[in-house]
Enzyme design. Sequence first.
Site, PDB file in Angstrom:
ATOM      1  N   ARG A  41      -7.366  37.223  24.993  1.00 18.69           N
ATOM      2  CA  ARG A  41      -6.414  36.161  24.635  1.00 18.69           C
ATOM      3  C   ARG A  41      -4.972  36.660  24.763  1.00 18.69           C
ATOM      4  O   ARG A  41      -4.085  35.941  25.222  1.00 18.69           O
ATOM      5  CB  ARG A  41      -6.697  35.654  23.211  1.00 18.69           C
ATOM      6  CG  ARG A  41      -5.874  34.438  22.844  1.00 18.69           C
ATOM      7  CD  ARG A  41      -6.327  33.788  21.551  1.00 18.69           C
ATOM      8  NE  ARG A  41      -6.119  34.662  20.400  1.00 18.69           N
ATOM      9  CZ  ARG A  41      -6.475  34.357  19.154  1.00 18.69           C
ATOM     10  NH1 ARG A  41      -7.080  33.212  18.907  1.00 18.69           N
ATOM     11  NH2 ARG A  41      -6.258  35.197  18.167  1.00 18.69           N
ATOM     12  N   LYS A  79      -0.345  32.313  22.317  1.00 12.38           N
ATOM     13  CA  LYS A  79      -0.094  32.809  20.949  1.00 12.38           C
ATOM     14  C   LYS A  79       1.208  33.604  21.002  1.00 12.38           C
ATOM     15  O   LYS A  79       1.206  34.832  21.161  1.00 12.38           O
ATOM     16  CB  LYS A  79      -1.291  33.648  20.491  1.00 12.38           C
ATOM     17  CG  LYS A  79      -1.371  33.787  18.994  1.00 12.38           C
ATOM     18  CD  LYS A  79      -2.748  34.233  18.579  1.00 12.38           C
ATOM     19  CE  LYS A  79      -2.768  34.815  17.180  1.00 12.38           C
ATOM     20  NZ  LYS A  79      -2.184  33.984  16.142  1.00 12.38           N
ATOM     21  N   GLU A 123      -4.774  21.543  13.831  1.00 10.71           N
ATOM     22  CA  GLU A 123      -5.174  22.751  13.117  1.00 10.71           C
ATOM     23  C   GLU A 123      -4.264  22.915  11.917  1.00 10.71           C
ATOM     24  O   GLU A 123      -3.469  22.022  11.628  1.00 10.71           O
ATOM     25  CB  GLU A 123      -5.079  23.973  14.044  1.00 10.71           C
ATOM     26  CG  GLU A 123      -3.686  24.196  14.606  1.00 10.71           C
ATOM     27  CD  GLU A 123      -3.591  25.422  15.514  1.00 10.71           C
ATOM     28  OE1 GLU A 123      -4.497  26.253  15.521  1.00 10.71           O
ATOM     29  OE2 GLU A 123      -2.557  25.520  16.212  1.00 10.71           O
TER      30      GLU A 123
HETATM   31  N1  PMP Z   1      -4.303  28.686  14.532  1.00 13.92           N
HETATM   32  C1  PMP Z   1      -3.126  29.340  14.486  1.00 13.92           C
HETATM   33  C2  PMP Z   1      -1.870  28.575  14.684  1.00 13.92           C
HETATM   34  C3  PMP Z   1      -3.106  30.727  14.262  1.00 13.92           C
HETATM   35  O1  PMP Z   1      -1.942  31.377  14.219  1.00 13.92           O
HETATM   36  C4  PMP Z   1      -4.334  31.411  14.068  1.00 13.92           C
HETATM   37  C5  PMP Z   1      -4.387  32.894  13.851  1.00 13.92           C
HETATM   38  N2  PMP Z   1      -3.379  33.439  13.142  1.00 13.92           N
HETATM   39  C6  PMP Z   1      -5.525  30.683  14.094  1.00 13.92           C
HETATM   40  C7  PMP Z   1      -5.466  29.326  14.354  1.00 13.92           C
HETATM   41  C8  PMP Z   1      -6.857  31.358  13.896  1.00 13.92           C
HETATM   42  O2  PMP Z   1      -7.169  32.165  14.995  1.00 13.92           O
HETATM   43  P1  PMP Z   1      -8.042  33.482  14.875  1.00 13.92           P
HETATM   44  O3  PMP Z   1      -9.354  33.088  14.308  1.00 13.92           O
HETATM   45  O4  PMP Z   1      -8.133  33.987  16.267  1.00 13.92           O
HETATM   46  O5  PMP Z   1      -7.298  34.400  13.957  1.00 13.92           O
END
Ligand code: PMP
Length: 284
Positions: free
Chosen positions: A50, A149, A182
């Site tokens: 990622r 990200k 989200e």
């Molecule tokens: N959404 C956002 C905006 C995030 O920043 C994160 C992780 N910090 C997630 C979802 C969750 O992702 P992950 O399970 O890969 O940590």
Amino acid sequence: MKIWIDGRYCGREEARISVFDHGLLYGDGVFEGIRVYSGRVFRLREHLERLYRSARAILLEIPLAPEELRRTVTGAVEANGAPDAYIRLVVTRGVGELGMNPRLCPKPSIILIVDEIRFYPEKCYADGIALMTSSLRRISPASYDVRIKSLNYLNNLLAKIEANQAGCLEAVLLNQEGRVAECTGDNIFIWSGGTLKTPSAADQALEGITRAVVLELAAAAGLPRAEASLTQYDLYTAEECFLTGTGAELMPVTKIDGRTIGDGTPGPVTRRILELFREEVRKP
Ligand code: PMP
């Protein structure tokens, strides 16, 4: 605590980057948050994939090959010595001019912080947390794709500030069309009508690593699951709701916008998946 910056280890007090780094000046960079469980880095391959995809999307060349970066991460974890830790891996555009032009930044910087984990209080997992719907919408894909990200977290941060002011730990962000995307730093799931549902990247959900693990665990447990477009109606009428993220792991949600979800306690599906998740992270 061990901090690795561009090939050198330093302690917390000595760790420095330039004030001309575009990561600081413009949020020009990408990052990952990663967990270490029992000395093993959880889903490192997925996190690195990622990270390289995010970097590629902003035309940022990470100055280490994926295999070298993998070895650097595992080396820093060994040097840190703690069996359970949180890693923050950041790649910035590096030092440039005060102007924004990334072409004037010849060398990206890699920063790797291995720190203690700050757990949410166990009470949150036992009782569930309250969410609110943010008045802000998730950034539109017409502006940029949230699958990147990046170090630009102002959209998330403003929603988090709103949640803090309202006394909530997290806020739900709807997308431009009013569908659930989200939370500010976590993905969201509901259990409804016998199916586990979570928004897809098409509705501006980050493709979370924890989200993917939960979907895998649900599949292995024979639970029906689907990526689905959700609205506030779906959240309010869900039987269960939980969040997923590297830091939060799996966090039950028992209230949204002052409305009780299900019977107001973490439900059986949430508790089962949390148990499966905790087993998964400890697997040798
Ligand atoms: N959404 C956002 C905006 C995030 O920043 C994160 C992780 N910090 C997630 C979802 C969750 O992702 P992950 O399970 O890969 O940590």
